[in-house]
Design a protein around this motif. Structure first.
Motif, PDB file in Angstrom:
ATOM      1  N   ARG A   9      45.245  34.569  32.644  1.00  0.00           N
ATOM      2  CA  ARG A   9      44.901  33.989  31.507  1.00  0.00           C
ATOM      3  C   ARG A   9      45.929  34.097  30.270  1.00  0.00           C
ATOM      4  O   ARG A   9      46.720  35.073  30.416  1.00  0.00           O
ATOM      5  CB  ARG A   9      43.661  35.200  30.958  1.00  0.00           C
ATOM      6  CG  ARG A   9      42.258  34.642  31.784  1.00  0.00           C
ATOM      7  CD  ARG A   9      41.280  35.562  31.064  1.00  0.00           C
ATOM      8  NE  ARG A   9      39.964  35.323  31.751  1.00  0.00           N
ATOM      9  CZ  ARG A   9      38.899  35.931  31.566  1.00  0.00           C
ATOM     10  NH1 ARG A   9      38.795  37.287  30.950  1.00  0.00           N
ATOM     11  NH2 ARG A   9      37.809  35.649  32.311  1.00  0.00           N
ATOM     12  N   GLY A  10      45.971  33.080  29.735  1.00  0.00           N
ATOM     13  CA  GLY A  10      47.081  33.072  28.653  1.00  0.00           C
ATOM     14  C   GLY A  10      48.305  32.189  29.260  1.00  0.00           C
ATOM     15  O   GLY A  10      49.159  31.900  28.508  1.00  0.00           O
ATOM     16  N   THR A  11      48.330  31.967  30.476  1.00  0.00           N
ATOM     17  CA  THR A  11      49.178  31.131  30.994  1.00  0.00           C
ATOM     18  C   THR A  11      48.598  29.827  31.410  1.00  0.00           C
ATOM     19  O   THR A  11      47.351  29.443  31.086  1.00  0.00           O
ATOM     20  CB  THR A  11      49.780  31.668  32.421  1.00  0.00           C
ATOM     21  OG1 THR A  11      48.769  31.525  33.346  1.00  0.00           O
ATOM     22  CG2 THR A  11      50.257  33.255  32.440  1.00  0.00           C
ATOM     23  N   ARG A  12      49.418  28.850  32.073  1.00  0.00           N
ATOM     24  CA  ARG A  12      48.616  27.448  32.304  1.00  0.00           C
ATOM     25  C   ARG A  12      47.995  27.491  33.485  1.00  0.00           C
ATOM     26  O   ARG A  12      47.295  26.584  33.831  1.00  0.00           O
ATOM     27  CB  ARG A  12      49.887  26.364  32.461  1.00  0.00           C
ATOM     28  CG  ARG A  12      50.795  26.641  33.492  1.00  0.00           C
ATOM     29  CD  ARG A  12      51.710  25.535  34.010  1.00  0.00           C
ATOM     30  NE  ARG A  12      52.622  25.132  32.465  1.00  0.00           N
ATOM     31  CZ  ARG A  12      53.393  24.076  32.689  1.00  0.00           C
ATOM     32  NH1 ARG A  12      53.593  23.422  33.862  1.00  0.00           N
ATOM     33  NH2 ARG A  12      53.888  23.762  31.755  1.00  0.00           N
ATOM     34  N   GLY A  13      47.647  28.701  34.075  1.00  0.00           N
ATOM     35  CA  GLY A  13      46.926  28.891  35.407  1.00  0.00           C
ATOM     36  C   GLY A  13      47.581  28.039  36.443  1.00  0.00           C
ATOM     37  O   GLY A  13      48.531  27.878  36.679  1.00  0.00           O
ATOM     38  N   GLY A  14      46.822  28.182  37.685  1.00  0.00           N
ATOM     39  CA  GLY A  14      47.360  27.777  39.039  1.00  0.00           C
ATOM     40  C   GLY A  14      46.248  27.882  40.187  1.00  0.00           C
ATOM     41  O   GLY A  14      45.045  28.263  40.023  1.00  0.00           O
ATOM     42  N   ALA A  15      46.869  27.502  41.210  1.00  0.00           N
ATOM     43  CA  ALA A  15      46.009  27.531  42.596  1.00  0.00           C
ATOM     44  C   ALA A  15      46.622  28.944  43.228  1.00  0.00           C
ATOM     45  O   ALA A  15      47.607  29.055  43.156  1.00  0.00           O
ATOM     46  CB  ALA A  15      46.588  26.279  43.518  1.00  0.00           C
ATOM     47  N   VAL A  16      45.599  29.619  43.849  1.00  0.00           N
ATOM     48  CA  VAL A  16      45.816  30.957  44.475  1.00  0.00           C
ATOM     49  C   VAL A  16      45.223  30.957  45.743  1.00  0.00           C
ATOM     50  O   VAL A  16      43.844  30.520  45.950  1.00  0.00           O
ATOM     51  CB  VAL A  16      45.314  31.944  43.625  1.00  0.00           C
ATOM     52  CG1 VAL A  16      45.597  33.159  44.448  1.00  0.00           C
ATOM     53  CG2 VAL A  16      46.148  32.104  42.258  1.00  0.00           C
ATOM     54  N   ALA A  17      45.556  31.526  46.902  1.00  0.00           N
ATOM     55  CA  ALA A  17      44.915  31.647  48.221  1.00  0.00           C
ATOM     56  C   ALA A  17      45.399  33.023  48.396  1.00  0.00           C
ATOM     57  O   ALA A  17      46.467  33.452  48.522  1.00  0.00           O
ATOM     58  CB  ALA A  17      45.297  30.510  49.099  1.00  0.00           C
ATOM     59  N   ILE A  18      44.278  33.755  48.902  1.00  0.00           N
ATOM     60  CA  ILE A  18      44.411  35.245  49.547  1.00  0.00           C
ATOM     61  C   ILE A  18      44.065  35.169  51.091  1.00  0.00           C
ATOM     62  O   ILE A  18      42.791  34.693  51.445  1.00  0.00           O
ATOM     63  CB  ILE A  18      43.732  36.206  48.774  1.00  0.00           C
ATOM     64  CG1 ILE A  18      44.339  36.292  47.463  1.00  0.00           C
ATOM     65  CG2 ILE A  18      44.086  37.452  49.527  1.00  0.00           C
ATOM     66  CD1 ILE A  18      43.456  36.957  46.358  1.00  0.00           C
ATOM     67  N   ALA A  19      44.833  35.766  52.028  1.00  0.00           N
ATOM     68  CA  ALA A  19      44.528  35.987  53.343  1.00  0.00           C
ATOM     69  C   ALA A  19      44.809  37.480  53.620  1.00  0.00           C
ATOM     70  O   ALA A  19      45.676  37.877  53.390  1.00  0.00           O
ATOM     71  CB  ALA A  19      45.248  35.190  54.211  1.00  0.00           C
ATOM     72  N   GLN A  20      43.558  37.815  54.340  1.00  0.00           N
ATOM     73  CA  GLN A  20      43.682  39.301  54.884  1.00  0.00           C
ATOM     74  C   GLN A  20      43.428  39.348  56.109  1.00  0.00           C
ATOM     75  O   GLN A  20      42.444  39.150  56.593  1.00  0.00           O
ATOM     76  CB  GLN A  20      42.933  40.166  53.924  1.00  0.00           C
ATOM     77  CG  GLN A  20      43.177  40.438  52.263  1.00  0.00           C
ATOM     78  CD  GLN A  20      42.470  41.352  51.637  1.00  0.00           C
ATOM     79  OE1 GLN A  20      41.281  41.798  51.939  1.00  0.00           O
ATOM     80  NE2 GLN A  20      42.877  41.830  50.569  1.00  0.00           N
ATOM     81  N   PHE A  21      44.236  40.058  56.992  1.00  0.00           N
ATOM     82  CA  PHE A  21      43.896  40.230  58.233  1.00  0.00           C
ATOM     83  C   PHE A  21      43.920  41.629  58.809  1.00  0.00           C
ATOM     84  O   PHE A  21      44.852  42.367  58.226  1.00  0.00           O
ATOM     85  CB  PHE A  21      45.037  39.714  59.214  1.00  0.00           C
ATOM     86  CG  PHE A  21      45.159  39.721  60.631  1.00  0.00           C
ATOM     87  CD1 PHE A  21      44.165  39.310  61.299  1.00  0.00           C
ATOM     88  CD2 PHE A  21      45.977  40.662  61.306  1.00  0.00           C
ATOM     89  CE1 PHE A  21      44.153  39.379  62.731  1.00  0.00           C
ATOM     90  CE2 PHE A  21      45.799  40.797  62.635  1.00  0.00           C
ATOM     91  CZ  PHE A  21      44.999  40.215  63.471  1.00  0.00           C
ATOM     92  N   PHE A  81      39.511  34.873  54.090  1.00  0.00           N
ATOM     93  CA  PHE A  81      40.455  33.980  53.244  1.00  0.00           C
ATOM     94  C   PHE A  81      39.699  33.583  52.015  1.00  0.00           C
ATOM     95  O   PHE A  81      38.280  33.229  52.387  1.00  0.00           O
ATOM     96  CB  PHE A  81      40.862  32.683  54.168  1.00  0.00           C
ATOM     97  CG  PHE A  81      41.629  31.746  53.235  1.00  0.00           C
ATOM     98  CD1 PHE A  81      42.824  31.866  53.121  1.00  0.00           C
ATOM     99  CD2 PHE A  81      40.971  30.595  52.805  1.00  0.00           C
ATOM    100  CE1 PHE A  81      43.614  30.846  52.652  1.00  0.00           C
ATOM    101  CE2 PHE A  81      41.760  29.691  51.987  1.00  0.00           C
ATOM    102  CZ  PHE A  81      43.235  29.933  52.140  1.00  0.00           C
ATOM    103  N   ILE A  82      40.142  33.291  50.852  1.00  0.00           N
ATOM    104  CA  ILE A  82      39.643  32.717  49.654  1.00  0.00           C
ATOM    105  C   ILE A  82      40.712  32.049  49.131  1.00  0.00           C
ATOM    106  O   ILE A  82      41.881  32.730  48.813  1.00  0.00           O
ATOM    107  CB  ILE A  82      38.922  34.108  49.004  1.00  0.00           C
ATOM    108  CG1 ILE A  82      38.104  33.483  47.857  1.00  0.00           C
ATOM    109  CG2 ILE A  82      40.132  35.103  48.428  1.00  0.00           C
ATOM    110  CD1 ILE A  82      37.421  34.555  47.074  1.00  0.00           C
ATOM    111  N   GLY A  83      40.327  30.973  48.409  1.00  0.00           N
ATOM    112  CA  GLY A  83      41.249  30.038  47.860  1.00  0.00           C
ATOM    113  C   GLY A  83      40.737  29.165  46.775  1.00  0.00           C
ATOM    114  O   GLY A  83      39.638  28.750  46.946  1.00  0.00           O
ATOM    115  N   ILE A  84      41.397  29.022  45.741  1.00  0.00           N
ATOM    116  CA  ILE A  84      40.796  28.204  44.768  1.00  0.00           C
ATOM    117  C   ILE A  84      42.249  27.243  44.272  1.00  0.00           C
ATOM    118  O   ILE A  84      43.279  27.854  44.085  1.00  0.00           O
ATOM    119  CB  ILE A  84      40.645  29.066  43.329  1.00  0.00           C
ATOM    120  CG1 ILE A  84      39.588  30.193  43.617  1.00  0.00           C
ATOM    121  CG2 ILE A  84      40.412  28.144  42.203  1.00  0.00           C
ATOM    122  CD1 ILE A  84      38.178  29.482  43.784  1.00  0.00           C
ATOM    123  N   GLY A  85      41.904  26.048  44.400  1.00  0.00           N
ATOM    124  CA  GLY A  85      42.863  25.077  44.084  1.00  0.00           C
ATOM    125  C   GLY A  85      43.540  24.514  45.405  1.00  0.00           C
ATOM    126  O   GLY A  85      43.008  24.506  46.328  1.00  0.00           O
TER     127      GLY A  85
END
Length: 337
Positions: free
Chosen positions: A216-228, A237-241
Protein backbone atom coordinates in the motif's frame (compact mmCIF):
# COMPACT_ATOMS: atom_id res chain seq x y z
CA UNK A 1 18.42 -27.73 3.44
CA UNK A 2 17.74 -24.20 4.71
CA UNK A 3 18.04 -21.41 2.13
CA UNK A 4 16.78 -17.90 1.44
CA UNK A 5 17.39 -16.75 -2.12
CA UNK A 6 16.72 -13.24 -3.40
CA UNK A 7 16.28 -11.39 -6.69
CA UNK A 8 19.38 -10.81 -8.76
CA UNK A 9 19.40 -9.33 -12.24
CA UNK A 10 20.94 -11.32 -15.06
CA UNK A 11 23.81 -9.43 -16.68
CA UNK A 12 23.80 -9.78 -20.46
CA UNK A 13 27.05 -9.51 -22.43
CA UNK A 14 26.78 -9.39 -26.19
CA UNK A 15 29.26 -11.58 -28.09
CA UNK A 16 29.45 -10.26 -31.64
CA UNK A 17 33.17 -9.78 -32.32
CA UNK A 18 36.48 -10.96 -30.92
CA UNK A 19 37.05 -7.83 -28.81
CA UNK A 20 34.07 -8.76 -26.67
CA UNK A 21 35.59 -12.10 -25.67
CA UNK A 22 38.25 -10.43 -23.55
CA UNK A 23 35.71 -8.01 -22.09
CA UNK A 24 33.46 -10.90 -21.05
CA UNK A 25 36.41 -12.73 -19.49
CA UNK A 26 37.35 -9.70 -17.39
CA UNK A 27 33.77 -9.07 -16.25
CA UNK A 28 33.25 -12.70 -15.21
CA UNK A 29 36.60 -12.92 -13.44
CA UNK A 30 35.87 -9.71 -11.54
CA UNK A 31 32.48 -11.06 -10.46
CA UNK A 32 34.12 -14.23 -9.16
CA UNK A 33 36.70 -12.22 -7.23
CA UNK A 34 34.00 -10.03 -5.70
CA UNK A 35 32.26 -13.20 -4.48
CA UNK A 36 35.42 -14.35 -2.70
CA UNK A 37 36.88 -16.76 -5.28
CA UNK A 38 40.66 -17.12 -5.01
CA UNK A 39 42.99 -16.71 -7.98
CA UNK A 40 42.70 -20.36 -9.04
CA UNK A 41 38.92 -20.48 -8.85
CA UNK A 42 38.40 -17.13 -10.56
CA UNK A 43 40.83 -18.34 -13.23
CA UNK A 44 38.57 -21.35 -13.88
CA UNK A 45 35.69 -18.96 -14.52
CA UNK A 46 37.80 -16.82 -16.85
CA UNK A 47 38.98 -19.88 -18.82
CA UNK A 48 35.48 -21.20 -19.44
CA UNK A 49 34.06 -17.79 -20.33
CA UNK A 50 36.82 -17.39 -22.92
CA UNK A 51 35.98 -20.82 -24.37
CA UNK A 52 32.20 -20.34 -24.55
CA UNK A 53 32.45 -16.83 -25.96
CA UNK A 54 34.92 -18.00 -28.61
CA UNK A 55 32.66 -20.93 -29.49
CA UNK A 56 29.71 -18.58 -30.02
CA UNK A 57 31.71 -16.64 -32.60
CA UNK A 58 33.01 -19.81 -34.29
CA UNK A 59 29.74 -21.68 -34.56
CA UNK A 60 26.94 -19.09 -34.46
CA UNK A 61 28.61 -15.76 -35.43
CA UNK A 62 26.95 -13.98 -32.50
CA UNK A 63 25.12 -14.59 -29.25
CA UNK A 64 25.09 -13.64 -25.57
CA UNK A 65 26.57 -14.56 -22.24
CA UNK A 66 24.27 -14.32 -19.22
CA UNK A 67 26.11 -13.86 -15.93
CA UNK A 68 24.54 -14.12 -12.50
CA UNK A 69 25.79 -14.31 -8.94
CA UNK A 70 24.30 -17.38 -7.28
CA UNK A 71 23.16 -16.47 -3.76
CA UNK A 72 23.44 -18.89 -0.88
CA UNK A 73 25.71 -19.87 2.02
CA UNK A 74 28.51 -20.36 -0.52
CA UNK A 75 28.16 -17.79 -3.36
CA UNK A 76 28.66 -19.04 -6.89
CA UNK A 77 28.89 -17.77 -10.46
CA UNK A 78 26.50 -18.83 -13.21
CA UNK A 79 27.51 -18.43 -16.85
CA UNK A 80 25.01 -19.26 -19.60
CA UNK A 81 26.00 -19.04 -23.26
CA UNK A 82 23.07 -18.48 -25.65
CA UNK A 83 22.98 -18.40 -29.43
CA UNK A 84 20.66 -19.01 -32.38
CA UNK A 85 23.02 -21.13 -34.45
CA UNK A 86 22.32 -24.51 -36.05
CA UNK A 87 23.08 -26.52 -32.92
CA UNK A 88 25.35 -29.56 -32.68
CA UNK A 89 25.47 -33.18 -31.56
CA UNK A 90 26.43 -33.03 -27.90
CA UNK A 91 27.68 -36.63 -27.64
CA UNK A 92 30.16 -36.06 -30.46
CA UNK A 93 31.32 -32.67 -29.21
CA UNK A 94 31.98 -33.85 -25.66
CA UNK A 95 34.78 -36.10 -26.87
CA UNK A 96 38.20 -34.42 -26.71
CA UNK A 97 39.66 -34.03 -30.19
CA UNK A 98 36.33 -33.61 -31.96
CA UNK A 99 35.96 -30.33 -33.83
CA UNK A 100 33.60 -29.00 -36.47
CA UNK A 101 35.91 -26.11 -37.32
CA UNK A 102 39.39 -27.63 -37.56
CA UNK A 103 40.43 -26.56 -34.05
CA UNK A 104 41.95 -28.78 -31.34
CA UNK A 105 38.45 -29.60 -30.08
CA UNK A 106 39.15 -29.30 -26.34
CA UNK A 107 36.45 -26.74 -25.46
CA UNK A 108 33.47 -28.71 -24.10
CA UNK A 109 35.59 -31.32 -22.38
CA UNK A 110 37.58 -28.60 -20.61
CA UNK A 111 34.38 -26.87 -19.49
CA UNK A 112 33.05 -30.10 -18.01
CA UNK A 113 36.23 -30.51 -15.98
CA UNK A 114 36.34 -26.90 -14.75
CA UNK A 115 32.70 -26.26 -13.75
CA UNK A 116 30.83 -27.96 -10.90
CA UNK A 117 27.61 -27.82 -12.97
CA UNK A 118 27.66 -28.26 -16.74
CA UNK A 119 24.74 -28.91 -19.06
CA UNK A 120 23.77 -28.14 -22.67
CA UNK A 121 20.62 -28.02 -24.77
CA UNK A 122 21.12 -27.75 -28.52
CA UNK A 123 18.68 -27.97 -31.43
CA UNK A 124 18.02 -26.18 -34.72
CA UNK A 125 16.88 -23.07 -32.82
CA UNK A 126 20.29 -22.64 -31.22
CA UNK A 127 22.33 -23.69 -28.20
CA UNK A 128 22.11 -22.88 -24.50
CA UNK A 129 25.11 -23.96 -22.42
CA UNK A 130 25.08 -23.74 -18.62
CA UNK A 131 28.08 -23.66 -16.29
CA UNK A 132 28.05 -23.00 -12.55
CA UNK A 133 31.14 -22.43 -10.43
CA UNK A 134 31.78 -22.54 -6.69
CA UNK A 135 35.06 -22.38 -4.77
CA UNK A 136 36.80 -25.75 -5.09
CA UNK A 137 37.20 -26.22 -1.32
CA UNK A 138 33.48 -25.71 -0.67
CA UNK A 139 30.91 -28.49 -0.48
CA UNK A 140 27.80 -27.20 -2.26
CA UNK A 141 24.57 -28.94 -3.22
CA UNK A 142 23.37 -27.42 -6.46
CA UNK A 143 19.81 -26.10 -6.22
CA UNK A 144 17.84 -27.05 -9.31
CA UNK A 145 16.47 -23.55 -9.67
CA UNK A 146 16.80 -21.42 -12.77
CA UNK A 147 16.04 -17.69 -12.96
CA UNK A 148 16.35 -15.31 -15.88
CA UNK A 149 15.55 -11.77 -14.71
CA UNK A 150 16.01 -8.72 -16.94
CA UNK A 151 14.98 -5.09 -16.71
CA UNK A 152 13.62 -3.24 -19.73
CA UNK A 153 16.45 -1.66 -21.76
CA UNK A 154 18.95 -2.78 -19.07
CA UNK A 155 17.59 -0.17 -16.64
CA UNK A 156 19.32 -0.45 -13.23
CA UNK A 157 15.81 -0.47 -11.69
CA UNK A 158 13.75 -3.63 -12.24
CA UNK A 159 10.03 -3.76 -11.46
CA UNK A 160 10.08 -7.54 -11.03
CA UNK A 161 11.15 -9.34 -7.85
CA UNK A 162 11.33 -12.94 -6.72
CA UNK A 163 12.16 -14.75 -3.51
CA UNK A 164 12.71 -18.43 -2.74
CA UNK A 165 12.72 -19.97 0.73
CA UNK A 166 13.56 -23.61 1.43
CA UNK A 167 13.48 -25.37 4.77
CA UNK A 168 13.56 -29.15 4.97
CA UNK A 169 10.88 -30.50 2.66
CA UNK A 170 9.10 -27.16 2.34
CA UNK A 171 9.51 -24.64 -0.46
CA UNK A 172 7.94 -21.19 -0.78
CA UNK A 173 8.28 -18.92 -3.83
CA UNK A 174 6.96 -15.48 -4.67
CA UNK A 175 7.13 -13.64 -7.99
CA UNK A 176 6.08 -9.98 -8.03
CA UNK A 177 5.60 -7.64 -10.98
CA UNK A 178 5.28 -4.00 -9.94
CA UNK A 179 3.00 -2.07 -12.29
CA UNK A 180 4.94 -0.60 -15.19
CA UNK A 181 8.70 -0.46 -14.99
CA UNK A 182 11.44 1.75 -13.57
CA UNK A 183 12.10 2.94 -9.99
CA UNK A 184 8.45 3.17 -8.87
CA UNK A 185 7.71 -0.35 -10.06
CA UNK A 186 10.89 -1.53 -8.35
CA UNK A 187 9.83 0.09 -5.06
CA UNK A 188 6.47 -1.71 -5.21
CA UNK A 189 8.07 -5.08 -5.93
CA UNK A 190 10.71 -4.68 -3.21
CA UNK A 191 8.05 -3.80 -0.64
CA UNK A 192 6.19 -7.02 -1.44
CA UNK A 193 9.38 -9.09 -1.36
CA UNK A 194 10.24 -7.65 2.05
CA UNK A 195 6.88 -8.74 3.46
CA UNK A 196 7.28 -12.23 1.98
CA UNK A 197 10.72 -12.60 3.52
CA UNK A 198 9.48 -12.02 7.05
CA UNK A 199 7.41 -15.23 7.14
CA UNK A 200 7.59 -17.09 3.81
CA UNK A 201 5.93 -20.26 5.12
CA UNK A 202 2.83 -18.58 6.52
CA UNK A 203 -0.56 -19.61 5.12
CA UNK A 204 -0.61 -18.30 1.52
CA UNK A 205 -3.81 -16.27 2.04
CA UNK A 206 -2.40 -14.54 5.11
CA UNK A 207 0.96 -14.07 3.42
CA UNK A 208 -0.72 -12.38 0.45
CA UNK A 209 -2.55 -10.05 2.84
CA UNK A 210 0.76 -9.09 4.46
CA UNK A 211 2.27 -8.38 1.04
CA UNK A 212 -0.83 -6.33 0.15
CA UNK A 213 -0.46 -4.27 3.32
CA UNK A 214 3.26 -3.66 2.69
CA UNK A 215 2.62 -2.62 -0.92
CA UNK A 216 0.00 0.00 0.00
CA UNK A 217 1.27 3.45 -0.86
CA UNK A 218 3.13 2.07 -3.88
CA UNK A 219 1.70 1.67 -7.38
CA UNK A 220 0.98 -1.99 -6.54
CA UNK A 221 1.45 -4.99 -8.75
CA UNK A 222 0.82 -8.63 -9.58
CA UNK A 223 1.82 -11.28 -7.02
CA UNK A 224 1.90 -15.08 -7.13
CA UNK A 225 2.87 -17.40 -4.27
CA UNK A 226 3.62 -21.11 -4.64
CA UNK A 227 4.27 -23.35 -1.64
CA UNK A 228 5.36 -26.97 -2.03
CA UNK A 229 5.32 -29.52 0.80
CA UNK A 230 7.44 -32.51 -0.19
CA UNK A 231 6.23 -34.63 2.73
CA UNK A 232 2.59 -34.22 1.63
CA UNK A 233 3.44 -34.14 -2.09
CA UNK A 234 1.25 -31.09 -2.60
CA UNK A 235 1.64 -27.65 -4.12
CA UNK A 236 -0.53 -24.70 -3.08
CA UNK A 237 -0.82 -21.65 -5.31
CA UNK A 238 -2.43 -18.25 -5.03
CA UNK A 239 -2.06 -15.44 -7.55
CA UNK A 240 -3.41 -11.95 -8.16
CA UNK A 241 -2.72 -10.27 -11.49
CA UNK A 242 -0.79 -11.45 -14.51
CA UNK A 243 1.93 -13.71 -13.13
CA UNK A 244 1.85 -16.87 -15.25
CA UNK A 245 2.47 -20.26 -13.64
CA UNK A 246 2.53 -23.84 -14.94
CA UNK A 247 3.24 -27.29 -13.52
CA UNK A 248 4.93 -29.57 -16.05
CA UNK A 249 5.33 -33.32 -15.72
CA UNK A 250 5.03 -36.40 -17.89
CA UNK A 251 1.29 -35.82 -18.34
CA UNK A 252 -0.52 -32.75 -19.65
CA UNK A 253 0.80 -29.47 -18.15
CA UNK A 254 -1.35 -27.91 -15.45
CA UNK A 255 -1.88 -24.14 -15.61
CA UNK A 256 -2.06 -22.41 -12.22
CA UNK A 257 -4.77 -19.76 -12.38
CA UNK A 258 -4.40 -16.24 -11.00
CA UNK A 259 -7.27 -13.86 -10.24
CA UNK A 260 -7.96 -10.24 -11.27
CA UNK A 261 -6.79 -7.41 -9.04
CA UNK A 262 -3.81 -5.31 -8.02
CA UNK A 263 -2.00 -6.19 -4.81
CA UNK A 264 -1.41 -3.01 -2.83
CA UNK A 265 -4.55 -1.40 -4.26
CA UNK A 266 -7.52 -3.76 -4.43
CA UNK A 267 -8.23 -7.43 -4.98
CA UNK A 268 -10.84 -9.96 -3.95
CA UNK A 269 -9.69 -12.45 -1.34
CA UNK A 270 -9.47 -15.98 -2.69
CA UNK A 271 -8.26 -19.25 -1.15
CA UNK A 272 -5.15 -21.00 -2.46
CA UNK A 273 -5.66 -23.91 -4.84
CA UNK A 274 -4.06 -27.25 -4.03
CA UNK A 275 -2.30 -29.40 -6.63
CA UNK A 276 -1.60 -32.92 -5.32
CA UNK A 277 1.08 -35.26 -6.68
CA UNK A 278 3.39 -32.45 -7.73
CA UNK A 279 6.70 -34.04 -6.73
CA UNK A 280 9.00 -34.66 -9.66
CA UNK A 281 7.45 -31.90 -11.72
CA UNK A 282 8.70 -28.52 -12.91
CA UNK A 283 7.16 -25.32 -11.59
CA UNK A 284 7.52 -22.41 -14.02
CA UNK A 285 6.49 -18.90 -12.94
CA UNK A 286 6.92 -15.80 -15.09
CA UNK A 287 5.98 -12.14 -15.29
CA UNK A 288 4.08 -10.75 -18.28
CA UNK A 289 7.30 -9.64 -19.95
CA UNK A 290 7.25 -13.22 -21.27
CA UNK A 291 4.73 -14.41 -23.82
CA UNK A 292 2.39 -17.09 -22.50
CA UNK A 293 2.02 -19.14 -25.69
CA UNK A 294 4.94 -21.51 -25.30
CA UNK A 295 5.09 -25.29 -24.95
CA UNK A 296 8.14 -27.17 -23.69
CA UNK A 297 7.09 -30.19 -25.73
CA UNK A 298 8.05 -28.20 -28.85
CA UNK A 299 11.65 -28.62 -27.58
CA UNK A 300 12.39 -32.36 -27.39
CA UNK A 301 14.32 -33.19 -24.23
CA UNK A 302 14.26 -29.66 -22.81
CA UNK A 303 12.02 -30.48 -19.85
CA UNK A 304 14.72 -32.86 -18.57
CA UNK A 305 17.46 -30.24 -18.65
CA UNK A 306 18.59 -28.09 -15.75
CA UNK A 307 15.95 -25.46 -14.83
CA UNK A 308 18.48 -22.70 -15.58
CA UNK A 309 18.64 -23.87 -19.20
CA UNK A 310 14.85 -23.98 -19.44
CA UNK A 311 14.56 -20.41 -18.11
CA UNK A 312 17.20 -19.19 -20.58
CA UNK A 313 15.51 -20.88 -23.58
CA UNK A 314 12.10 -19.42 -22.69
CA UNK A 315 13.61 -15.96 -22.30
CA UNK A 316 15.51 -16.27 -25.59
CA UNK A 317 12.47 -17.32 -27.61
CA UNK A 318 9.51 -15.64 -25.89
CA UNK A 319 10.63 -12.37 -24.32
CA UNK A 320 8.26 -9.59 -25.43
CA UNK A 321 10.93 -6.89 -25.19
CA UNK A 322 8.42 -4.33 -23.89
CA UNK A 323 8.70 -4.77 -20.12
CA UNK A 324 10.83 -6.19 -17.34
CA UNK A 325 10.80 -9.97 -17.50
CA UNK A 326 11.38 -12.74 -14.99
CA UNK A 327 11.30 -16.48 -15.69
CA UNK A 328 11.69 -18.76 -12.66
CA UNK A 329 11.91 -22.54 -13.05
CA UNK A 330 12.10 -24.88 -10.04
CA UNK A 331 12.36 -28.67 -9.94
CA UNK A 332 10.15 -29.87 -7.11
CA UNK A 333 11.87 -33.17 -6.46
CA UNK A 334 15.17 -31.97 -4.99
CA UNK A 335 14.34 -30.41 -1.63
CA UNK A 336 15.94 -33.00 0.65
CA UNK A 337 19.41 -32.62 2.13
Amino acid sequence: MDLRLHSSLTRVLAIEDTSQVGHARRIAQKLAEQLGFDATDSGRVALVVTEVASNILKHASNGELHLRALPGPVPGVEVIAIDRGQGFDLDDCMADGFSTRGTQGIGLGAMLRQAQVFEVHSDNRGTVLLTRFYPRQATVKDVRLGVSQHSLHDDPACGDAWEVAITGQQLSIVVIDGLGHGPEAESAAKAGALAFGREPFADPTLLLEEIHHEMRGTRGGAVAIAQFDGAQDRLRFIGIGNIGATLIGEDKPRGLASHPGIVGLQYRKVPPVGYPQSAGQLLIMYSDGLQSRWNLRDYPGLMYRHPAIIAAVLHRDFCRGRDDVTVLVMALETLDD
